[in-house]
Design a protein around this motif. Structure first.
Motif, PDB file in Angstrom:
ATOM      1  N   THR A 113       0.847  -1.202   0.000  1.00 28.96           N
ATOM      2  CA  THR A 113       0.000   0.000   0.000  1.00 28.96           C
ATOM      3  C   THR A 113       0.879   1.248   0.000  1.00 28.96           C
ATOM      4  O   THR A 113       0.622   2.196  -0.739  1.00 28.96           O
ATOM      5  CB  THR A 113      -0.931  -0.018   1.229  1.00 28.96           C
ATOM      6  N   GLU A 114       1.935   1.216   0.819  1.00 27.94           N
ATOM      7  CA  GLU A 114       2.831   2.376   0.874  1.00 27.94           C
ATOM      8  C   GLU A 114       3.518   2.606  -0.476  1.00 27.94           C
ATOM      9  O   GLU A 114       3.556   3.723  -0.984  1.00 27.94           O
ATOM     10  CB  GLU A 114       3.875   2.179   1.984  1.00 27.94           C
ATOM     11  N   LYS A 115       4.014   1.511  -1.064  1.00 33.80           N
ATOM     12  CA  LYS A 115       4.728   1.635  -2.338  1.00 33.80           C
ATOM     13  C   LYS A 115       3.801   2.041  -3.484  1.00 33.80           C
ATOM     14  O   LYS A 115       4.237   2.628  -4.470  1.00 33.80           O
ATOM     15  CB  LYS A 115       5.418   0.311  -2.701  1.00 33.80           C
ATOM     16  N   LEU A 116       2.540   1.694  -3.373  1.00 34.10           N
ATOM     17  CA  LEU A 116       1.577   2.048  -4.426  1.00 34.10           C
ATOM     18  C   LEU A 116       1.382   3.569  -4.481  1.00 34.10           C
ATOM     19  O   LEU A 116       1.014   4.112  -5.510  1.00 34.10           O
ATOM     20  CB  LEU A 116       0.243   1.324  -4.171  1.00 34.10           C
ATOM     21  N   ARG A 118       1.180   3.620 -11.684  1.00 34.57           N
ATOM     22  CA  ARG A 118       2.086   2.626 -11.084  1.00 34.57           C
ATOM     23  C   ARG A 118       1.361   1.295 -10.885  1.00 34.57           C
ATOM     24  O   ARG A 118       0.193   1.273 -10.496  1.00 34.57           O
ATOM     25  CB  ARG A 118       2.596   3.147  -9.748  1.00 34.57           C
ATOM     26  N   MET A 119       2.105   0.220 -11.150  1.00 35.79           N
ATOM     27  CA  MET A 119       1.585  -1.127 -10.892  1.00 35.79           C
ATOM     28  C   MET A 119       2.520  -1.848  -9.933  1.00 35.79           C
ATOM     29  O   MET A 119       3.741  -1.704 -10.027  1.00 35.79           O
ATOM     30  CB  MET A 119       1.518  -1.903 -12.210  1.00 35.79           C
ATOM     31  N   LEU A 120       1.950  -2.612  -9.006  1.00 35.64           N
ATOM     32  CA  LEU A 120       2.762  -3.464  -8.130  1.00 35.64           C
ATOM     33  C   LEU A 120       2.306  -4.893  -8.326  1.00 35.64           C
ATOM     34  O   LEU A 120       1.097  -5.165  -8.349  1.00 35.64           O
ATOM     35  CB  LEU A 120       2.545  -3.097  -6.665  1.00 35.64           C
ATOM     36  N   LEU A 121       3.264  -5.800  -8.454  1.00 41.61           N
ATOM     37  CA  LEU A 121       2.887  -7.209  -8.574  1.00 41.61           C
ATOM     38  C   LEU A 121       4.019  -8.130  -8.155  1.00 41.61           C
ATOM     39  O   LEU A 121       5.188  -7.762  -8.300  1.00 41.61           O
ATOM     40  CB  LEU A 121       2.454  -7.540 -10.012  1.00 41.61           C
ATOM     41  N   PRO A 122       3.655  -9.307  -7.600  1.00 36.16           N
ATOM     42  CA  PRO A 122       4.682 -10.308  -7.334  1.00 36.16           C
ATOM     43  C   PRO A 122       4.980 -11.036  -8.644  1.00 36.16           C
ATOM     44  O   PRO A 122       4.069 -11.520  -9.305  1.00 36.16           O
ATOM     45  CB  PRO A 122       4.019 -11.257  -6.327  1.00 36.16           C
ATOM     46  N   ILE A 129      -2.814  -3.029  -8.540  1.00 38.71           N
ATOM     47  CA  ILE A 129      -2.123  -3.884  -7.567  1.00 38.71           C
ATOM     48  C   ILE A 129      -2.568  -5.324  -7.810  1.00 38.71           C
ATOM     49  O   ILE A 129      -3.772  -5.609  -7.857  1.00 38.71           O
ATOM     50  CB  ILE A 129      -2.374  -3.399  -6.123  1.00 38.71           C
ATOM     51  N   ILE A 130      -1.591  -6.198  -7.987  1.00 42.17           N
ATOM     52  CA  ILE A 130      -1.893  -7.616  -8.212  1.00 42.17           C
ATOM     53  C   ILE A 130      -1.448  -8.361  -6.963  1.00 42.17           C
ATOM     54  O   ILE A 130      -0.299  -8.218  -6.537  1.00 42.17           O
ATOM     55  CB  ILE A 130      -1.173  -8.155  -9.464  1.00 42.17           C
ATOM     56  N   VAL A 135      -8.211   6.139  -8.907  1.00 40.81           N
ATOM     57  CA  VAL A 135      -9.026   4.942  -9.119  1.00 40.81           C
ATOM     58  C   VAL A 135      -8.047   3.773  -9.234  1.00 40.81           C
ATOM     59  O   VAL A 135      -7.097   3.824 -10.018  1.00 40.81           O
ATOM     60  CB  VAL A 135      -9.884   5.077 -10.399  1.00 40.81           C
ATOM     61  N   VAL A 136      -8.275   2.768  -8.398  1.00 39.07           N
ATOM     62  CA  VAL A 136      -7.322   1.662  -8.282  1.00 39.07           C
ATOM     63  C   VAL A 136      -7.977   0.362  -8.749  1.00 39.07           C
ATOM     64  O   VAL A 136      -9.154   0.106  -8.453  1.00 39.07           O
ATOM     65  CB  VAL A 136      -6.874   1.502  -6.801  1.00 39.07           C
ATOM     66  N   LEU A 137      -7.209  -0.451  -9.463  1.00 35.51           N
ATOM     67  CA  LEU A 137      -7.673  -1.793  -9.824  1.00 35.51           C
ATOM     68  C   LEU A 137      -6.854  -2.806  -9.036  1.00 35.51           C
ATOM     69  O   LEU A 137      -5.614  -2.749  -9.054  1.00 35.51           O
ATOM     70  CB  LEU A 137      -7.482  -2.034 -11.333  1.00 35.51           C
ATOM     71  N   GLU A 138      -7.552  -3.699  -8.337  1.00 30.90           N
ATOM     72  CA  GLU A 138      -6.859  -4.783  -7.631  1.00 30.90           C
ATOM     73  C   GLU A 138      -7.193  -6.106  -8.310  1.00 30.90           C
ATOM     74  O   GLU A 138      -8.363  -6.350  -8.619  1.00 30.90           O
ATOM     75  CB  GLU A 138      -7.294  -4.864  -6.165  1.00 30.90           C
TER      76      GLU A 138
END
Ligand code: SAH
Length: 234
Positions: free
Chosen positions: A85-88, A184-188, A163-164, A95-98
């Protein structure tokens, strides 16, 4: 001097003493491990994780560990939720897509930090439980979708943040396409559970900038929808 509770702490006062203490120590643990964005800490404080874990694991709700939920999936470790959440770096109007609603915990945290969250889950059983939790917590800015996260959700694209919360072997192209320039996108990323890295992808005017952040362990981002006959009716 008149003593008043700090803003946001009122729900803590309604919790039984032992749970309130556990919640406070969870926040202190996050600070100790370097989470220092006060908006993120406040959101973590506002959402009681207890609501999102299965009854069998309620005793461990405030521990910093991933826990099993229905359909063989997991609710992420609180530190990883806070870190992602912090890095996002979500802005209030975003508007965020999870991808990967799971228990709904991550989406609930994000709901306190942005305008709207769209969240996609393959399993109807998990989606329904998450919706019940959002209703219970009066969260009204999360829309859940049952479907295949690899395809994203074109009707509301482009998104400020994506965020994935399941691991993919490569960033899904449809999601890169649905990310705003400046987003920005975050994903493993990783083929196996033992070899995954949390990755940050910034979409700039010049192209994509990718950065490895942290070794992580997530369930896989599975391709395709769940066979409708295997979905539980309720
Ligand atoms: N964010 C969740 C944790 C998610 S666990 C929480 O806060 O609890 C990962 C979730 O991703 C699982 O529920 C899994 O069913 C879901 N998932 C895996 N592949 C998917 C896909 N292709 N589309 C949508 N959801 C997917």
């Amino acid at each position: 001097m008149r003593l008043t509770a700090p803003p946001g702490a009122d729900w803590l006062l309604r919790l039984p003493m032992t749970d309130a203490l556990k919640q406070v120590s969870l926040i202190m643990m996050l600070r100790k491990h370097g989470i220092n964005d006060t908006r993120v800490l406040r959101a973590m404080e506002l959402v009681s994780r207890e609501e999102f874990v299965d009854a069998a694991f309620i005793d461990q709700a405030y521990e910093d560990t991933a826990l099993p939920i229905a359909c063989g999936q997991t609710i992420s470790q609180p530190y990883v939720v806070a870190y992602m959440t912090e890095k996002l770096a979500v802005e209030p109007d975003d508007v965020v897509l999870e991808i990967g609603t799971g228990s709904g915990y991550q989406a609930a945290i994000l709901s306190h930090l942005c305008r709207h969250v769209y969240t996609i889950e393959r399993y109807k059983e998990l989606q329904k439980k998450a919706v019940r939790n959002f209703d219970k917590l009066d969260i009204t800015n999360v829309t859940t979708i049952i479907g295949d996260g690899w395809l994203g959700w074109p009707p509301k694209a482009p998104y400020d943040r994506i965020i994935i919360t399941a691991a993919a072997p490569e960033p899904p192209q449809a999601l890169l396409d649905q990310l705003k320039t400046g987003g920005r996108m975050l994903l493993p990323l990783g083929e196996s559970r033992e070899n995954q890295f949390l990755v940050q992808i910034d979409k700039t005017e010049k192209g994509l900038e990718q950065k490895e952040l942290l070794p992580v362990r997530f369930v896989p981002l599975v391709k395709g929808r769940v066979n409708p006959r295997k979905q539980k009716k309720n």
